[in-house]
Each structure stands twice: as structure tokens, then as C-alpha cells.
Design a protein around this motif. Structure first.
Motif, PDB file in Angstrom:
ATOM      1  N   ALA A 113       0.830  -1.032   0.048  1.00 51.01           N
ATOM      2  CA  ALA A 113       0.077  -0.135  -0.063  1.00 51.01           C
ATOM      3  C   ALA A 113       0.832   1.181  -0.177  1.00 51.01           C
ATOM      4  O   ALA A 113       1.901   1.460   1.038  1.00 51.01           O
ATOM      5  CB  ALA A 113      -0.927  -0.035   1.122  1.00 51.01           C
ATOM      6  N   GLY A 114       0.481   2.123  -0.957  1.00 50.18           N
ATOM      7  CA  GLY A 114       1.474   3.284  -1.152  1.00 50.18           C
ATOM      8  C   GLY A 114       2.797   3.151  -1.618  1.00 50.18           C
ATOM      9  O   GLY A 114       3.640   4.158  -1.650  1.00 50.18           O
ATOM     10  N   GLY A 115       3.308   1.956  -2.241  1.00 53.72           N
ATOM     11  CA  GLY A 115       4.569   1.691  -2.564  1.00 53.72           C
ATOM     12  C   GLY A 115       4.634   1.283  -4.051  1.00 53.72           C
ATOM     13  O   GLY A 115       3.620   1.459  -4.756  1.00 53.72           O
ATOM     14  N   ARG A 116       5.629   1.082  -4.382  1.00 57.72           N
ATOM     15  CA  ARG A 116       5.925   0.586  -5.887  1.00 57.72           C
ATOM     16  C   ARG A 116       5.595  -0.936  -6.016  1.00 57.72           C
ATOM     17  O   ARG A 116       5.908  -1.600  -5.271  1.00 57.72           O
ATOM     18  CB  ARG A 116       7.070   1.263  -6.396  1.00 57.72           C
ATOM     19  CG  ARG A 116       8.518   0.549  -5.821  1.00 57.72           C
ATOM     20  CD  ARG A 116       9.666   1.051  -6.596  1.00 57.72           C
ATOM     21  NE  ARG A 116      10.874   0.154  -5.946  1.00 57.72           N
ATOM     22  CZ  ARG A 116      11.159  -1.150  -6.716  1.00 57.72           C
ATOM     23  NH1 ARG A 116      10.391  -1.606  -7.592  1.00 57.72           N
ATOM     24  NH2 ARG A 116      12.210  -1.745  -6.099  1.00 57.72           N
ATOM     25  N   THR A 117       5.367  -1.016  -7.305  1.00 64.55           N
ATOM     26  CA  THR A 117       5.086  -2.439  -7.770  1.00 64.55           C
ATOM     27  C   THR A 117       6.438  -3.310  -8.184  1.00 64.55           C
ATOM     28  O   THR A 117       7.103  -2.737  -8.660  1.00 64.55           O
ATOM     29  CB  THR A 117       4.420  -2.493  -9.029  1.00 64.55           C
ATOM     30  OG1 THR A 117       3.055  -2.038  -8.770  1.00 64.55           O
ATOM     31  CG2 THR A 117       4.096  -3.987  -9.465  1.00 64.55           C
ATOM     32  N   CYS A 118       6.461  -4.390  -7.658  1.00 64.50           N
ATOM     33  CA  CYS A 118       7.757  -5.374  -7.851  1.00 64.50           C
ATOM     34  C   CYS A 118       7.290  -6.508  -8.506  1.00 64.50           C
ATOM     35  O   CYS A 118       6.148  -7.013  -7.902  1.00 64.50           O
ATOM     36  CB  CYS A 118       8.278  -5.651  -6.504  1.00 64.50           C
ATOM     37  SG  CYS A 118       9.013  -4.155  -5.612  1.00 64.50           S
ATOM     38  N   SER A 119       7.997  -7.096  -9.379  1.00 60.39           N
ATOM     39  CA  SER A 119       7.511  -8.434 -10.097  1.00 60.39           C
ATOM     40  C   SER A 119       8.742  -9.290 -10.656  1.00 60.39           C
ATOM     41  O   SER A 119       9.880  -8.927 -10.562  1.00 60.39           O
ATOM     42  CB  SER A 119       6.656  -7.883 -11.403  1.00 60.39           C
ATOM     43  OG  SER A 119       7.641  -7.317 -12.282  1.00 60.39           O
ATOM     44  N   THR A 120       8.211 -10.350 -10.878  1.00 61.70           N
ATOM     45  CA  THR A 120       8.912 -11.434 -11.406  1.00 61.70           C
ATOM     46  C   THR A 120       8.256 -12.457 -12.309  1.00 61.70           C
ATOM     47  O   THR A 120       6.894 -12.424 -12.179  1.00 61.70           O
ATOM     48  CB  THR A 120       9.834 -12.451 -10.244  1.00 61.70           C
ATOM     49  OG1 THR A 120      10.779 -13.102 -10.859  1.00 61.70           O
ATOM     50  CG2 THR A 120       8.935 -13.224  -9.555  1.00 61.70           C
ATOM     51  N   LYS A 121       8.897 -13.087 -13.175  1.00 70.17           N
ATOM     52  CA  LYS A 121       8.386 -13.933 -13.969  1.00 70.17           C
ATOM     53  C   LYS A 121       8.913 -15.440 -14.176  1.00 70.17           C
ATOM     54  O   LYS A 121      10.015 -15.446 -13.981  1.00 70.17           O
ATOM     55  CB  LYS A 121       7.892 -13.413 -15.425  1.00 70.17           C
ATOM     56  CG  LYS A 121       9.069 -13.285 -16.351  1.00 70.17           C
ATOM     57  CD  LYS A 121       8.658 -13.063 -17.439  1.00 70.17           C
ATOM     58  CE  LYS A 121       9.845 -12.671 -18.590  1.00 70.17           C
ATOM     59  NZ  LYS A 121       9.483 -12.311 -20.105  1.00 70.17           N
TER      60      LYS A 121
END
Length: 125
Positions: A113-121
């Protein structure tokens, strides 16, 4: 002496066979990890029943914090929820997806909440 060599060869062969059996199933599982806002996230994809068991875990999040956790399969949203970290700072989201023609690509996105998105695939062929 011949008995000792034969016994040693038998034990070595049995040990090699055990190693192959143990290593085989592990190769079907794929995991990717990363960090986001001080927490560790993990995407696990396992072949199961003609499809994939897909697990998303977040560990080390601030207790009670809210996170949007999304799993995509071949670009389409498979599941997406806002989860609250439990008393140990953990979140968990699982889904089952059928196998599609060709390779299958899974993407995990986690957003505090209120932060940046992080991702992996993970791509499974």
C-alpha cells in the motif's frame, strides 16, 4: 578383495540411482525470488494434474500491512487480491492454472500500500 570391489560398486550404483530419483522431481519446479519494500517475495510454479500449481508468498512484510498480490498467466490476470500481512509478516496466494499450448508464462506482481510494484516472471516450456 573381489567381494569388497563388488560391494563398493553396488553401493555406488545404488547411491547414483537414488540421486537421479531425488533430482528428477525437483526439476519440474520453478521458483523466482525478489525483494520489495523490505520483504521477500517468491513465485513458485509446479506441474500438477495436467496444469500448474502457482504459489505466491511474501515474507518479512510489516505485520498488518496491506499488499496487492497479482498472478498473471500468459498476460491475463489469473488472480488478484489485496492481502493483509499476518502476525508473522507473511502473505500467501495460490491458484491452479491449466496448461496452454506452447510455453506458459506466469508473472507475480506485489505492491505494498502506497509503494511501488515489484514483479518477477517464470516461463515453463
Amino acid at each position: 578383495m573381489k567381494k569388497l570391489i563388488a560391494s563398493t560398486a553396488l553401493v555406488a550404483t545404488a547411491a547414483a540411482g537414488t540421486t537421479v530419483l531425488v533430482a528428477g522431481p525437483a526439476s519440474a519446479d520453478v521458483e523466482r525470488r525478489g525483494t520489495c519494500a523490505g520483504a521477500t517475495y517468491e513465485l513458485g510454479v509446479d506441474r500438477e494434474r495436467g496444469g500448474f500449481e502457482v504459489d505466491a508468498d511474501v515474507d518479512g512484510a510489516r505485520v498488518g500491512s496491506e499488499w496487492r498480490v497479482s498472478i498473471r498467466h500468459d498476460g491475463r490476470v489469473a488472480t488478484s487480491r489485496v492481502l493483509r500481512a499476518d502476525g508473522e509478516g507473511e502473505l500467501d496466494l495460490d491458484t491452479f492454472r491449466g496448461d496452454t499450448a506452447g510455453s506458459d508464462t506466469f508473472r507475480l506482481s506485489v505492491t505494498p500500500a502506497g509503494g511501488r510494484t515489484c514483479s518477477t516472471k517464470v516461463t515453463v516450456r
